[in-house]
Enzyme design. Structure first.
Site, PDB file in Angstrom:
ATOM      1  N   CYS A 287       0.884  -1.027   0.127  1.00  0.00           N
ATOM      2  CA  CYS A 287       0.013  -0.219   0.265  1.00  0.00           C
ATOM      3  C   CYS A 287       0.784   1.237   0.053  1.00  0.00           C
ATOM      4  O   CYS A 287       0.542   2.206  -0.393  1.00  0.00           O
ATOM      5  CB  CYS A 287      -0.891  -0.123   1.068  1.00  0.00           C
TER       6      CYS A 287
HETATM    7  C1  UN1 Z   1       0.822  -2.437   3.446  1.00  0.00           C
HETATM    8  O1  UN1 Z   1       1.167  -2.395   2.373  1.00  0.00           O
HETATM    9  O2  UN1 Z   1      -0.301  -2.644   3.448  1.00  0.00           O
HETATM   10  O3  UN1 Z   1       5.299   0.664   5.709  1.00  0.00           O
HETATM   11  C2  UN1 Z   1       1.369  -2.356   4.692  1.00  0.00           C
HETATM   12  C3  UN1 Z   1       5.535  -0.534   4.971  1.00  0.00           C
HETATM   13  C4  UN1 Z   1       5.064  -1.736   5.997  1.00  0.00           C
HETATM   14  C5  UN1 Z   1       3.514  -1.956   5.811  1.00  0.00           C
HETATM   15  C6  UN1 Z   1       3.036  -1.951   4.662  1.00  0.00           C
HETATM   16  N1  UN1 Z   1       5.652  -1.650   7.148  1.00  0.00           N
HETATM   17  O4  UN1 Z   1       5.765  -0.511   4.039  1.00  0.00           O
END
Ligand code: UN1
Length: 565
Positions: A287
């Protein structure tokens, strides 16, 4: 070895599969069948919610420090099983082993944070406006929470919900991604062995449609009090609508189109390192993955040349080896990514690899690690020349694709960084603190990195977004407690009589007409003018300001210069 996986309701596998079955293959080696998942349906989901709801009051009555002890034991179990869990993640979704280990560590960190929260979970004592009366606040659990998560982080992101929800005295029904059943079942086993009472942790395997029907029914039946969801903006919207009808507020963590701004004063090598990691780690399927690099025109060519070289040289391939990234996490993600490659237009210039699309014998990648034909591997793709109106500037392209856009003024950079309406993560590379703080003020994202990538949030800062990225809810750290507890206010009057708030409150007698005597105003005359001190007159409008104010003006004009680039 192919595992046969089922929902675990009250800790027992459901032998039936009313929602059908799914065969999960290792995306790095499609001949390796990882699991056969037996899916439940809406009825399985509602049944799990009902059982969780029955178990919840006894768990809520368990002292919070004891609940924290169960979280501690879970953390220990995860640590003791870290290697097996990380290897299973790599096998099931192709995440490079180093990243998989980092993800498991994120679960341990989450447990470490919340095990002690069981000894805090503070309320307040608040003074009353009346004597012999005391006010208090308490955190009470919400009840039963359904947690629906994506598969790109099959244990870390679920732990951000499940761990604090349980610590706060809720029961949980976890619906993981249907393409990560083996990891989900393994993680569920760790919960079931950590000392939580039967019934407070339920695992339901189901597809999206059955889960949504199950949510509707569970809410209608009054057996569900909270929904946590990580996934697409469209599904988040539907869950938000559903919750609104039941006067519930879900915790929504949705997509992102995360910008990384490169100022002309940036350390370009550092910016390249950050772009490479946030653009391509997890094959761009976080994300928080980088969407668009927004680079100042003066350094565009230099940055692009360095980014292009770093990307071409990066090892890509077999995820059990030290690679930048491995395959797409599943066939459905690979297919969708191919669709997003169609958003590349004639005015764009493509860089980063020897081809675009799937890495095959016909479209090979120089330096590929392993055998590309066995897995769902895709070329890294840098698309230069992205403009604000392009679909590429406004669409989350979940995969190894990074756009590059150019700006002249800071206002343009901000417009590009916010214009898509997402607001999850963001980054600026600069050596000037003024730019960093101006960016923080104006970026719509919930998370801001300075001289760091858009990915890689630590497990105890608030995680979440705004706009198309979420409804403002936050996970992690103390901030997630707002999602899984409600404030209860208590007042206790021990005066033995009815004291009415606002009406029976003592007043203080003040003399509000009192004023200090006026002092004569005097100014010092310059030396040798033969006159003593005289009466000062107020400075004339437009008179020159003293030195301190002049330096403030200098700071202001420097700030203004940002928007004139
Ligand atoms: C996600 O992609 O939903 O900050 C979470 C980050 C990771 C978590 C991603 N610690 O990229």
């Amino acid at each position: 070895m192919t595992r046969s996986i089922s929902s675990l309701v009250d800790g027992r596998p459901r032998a039936d599969s009313p929602g059908g079955t799914i065969t999960v293959r290792n995306p790095a080696d499609l001949d390796d069948t990882v699991a056969l998942a037996h899916l439940g349906d809406a009825t399985t989901f509602v049944d799990a919610c009902r059982r969780a709801r029955e178990a919840q009051p006894a768990w809520a009555a368990t002292p919070a420090p004891v609940r924290g002890r169960a979280i501690q034991q879970l953390g220990r179990l995860v640590e003791a099983n870290a290697d097996a869990l990380a290897r299973l993640i790599t096998r099931e979704i192709g995440k490079p082993i180093a990243e998989a280990r980092g993800e498991v560590q994120e679960v341990v960190d989450t447990c470490s944070f919340f095990l002690s929260e069981g000894r805090r979970l503070y309320g307040m004592t608040v003074p009353s406006e009346m004597p012999d009366k005391q006010l208090f606040t308490f955190r009470t659990p919400v009840g039963t929470a359904a947690i629906i998560t994506a598969g790109n982080f099959p244990v870390a992101v679920p732990s951000w919900y499940l761990v604090p929800a349980l610590l706060c005295g809720n029961a949980v029904v976890w619906k993981p991604a249907d393409y990560t059943p083996a990891t989900a079942e393994a993680f569920a086993q760790l919960f079931l062995h950590a000392g939580f009472p039967a019934g407070v942790f339920q695992l339901v395997l189901a597809d999206g449609a059955q889960t949504f029907t199950g949510l509707e029914r569970a809410l209608d039946d009054g057996v569900l009090d909270k929904i946590g969801f990580t996934g697409s903006t469209d599904v988040g919207r539907r869950i938000g609508e559903l919750c609104g009808r039941h006067l519930q507020s879900p915790c929504l963590e949705l997509g992102g189109k995360n910008p990384l701004v490169v100022m002309p004063d940036a350390d370009l090598d550092l910016a390249v390192d950050g772009s490479l990691f946030s653009g391509f780690a997890t094959a761009g399927q976080r994300c928080t993955s980088l969407g668009t690099v927004i680079v100042h025109r003066d350094v565009h060519d230099d940055f692009l040349a360095r980014f292009e070289k770093a990307t071409r040289d990066a090892p890509i391939g077999d995820p059990v080896q030290p690679v930048l990234y491995g395959p797409m996490i599943s066939a459905q993600f690979a297919e969708r990514f191919e669709g997003w490659l169609d958003l590349i237009r004639d005015h764009h210039a493509v860089h980063g690899s020897t081809a675009t699309g799937r890495i095959t014998a016909e479209a090979p990648r120089d330096g590929f690690v392993g055998a590309p034909a066995t897995g769902l591997y895709y070329h890294p793709t840098i698309v230069d020349g992205v403009t604000a109106d392009d679909d590429l500037a406004n669409t989350e392209t979940f995969g190894p694709l990074v756009g590059v856009a150019t700006f002249d003024t800071f206002d343009e950079a901000i417009a590009l960084a916010n214009g898509h309406g997402y607001g999850l993560s963001s980054s600026i590379y600069t050596t000037d603190p003024l730019h960093a703080f101006r960016f923080r003020e104006r970026i719509s994202a919930g998370m801001v990195s300075v001289n760091n990538s858009t990915s890689g949030a630590e497990a105890h800062l608030p995680f979440g977004g705004n706009g198309r990225s979420g409804n403002g809810s936050r996970q992690s750290g103390v901030w997630v407690l707002h999602q899984f507890t409600r404030w209860q206010a208590m007042n206790w009057d021990y005066s033995g009589r009815l004291q009415k708030a606002q009406m029976d409150v003592a007043d203080v007698g003040a003399d509000l007409d009192f004023r200090l005597p006026a002092e004569p105003r005097r100014v010092a005359h310059s030396e040798g003018d033969g006159e003593g001190e005289g009466e000062a007159s107020p400075p004339a409008v437009g008179a020159t300001l003293p030195a301190a104010s002049a330096s403030a003006c200098a700071t202001r004009s420097r700030a203004c210069s940002i928007s004139s680039w």
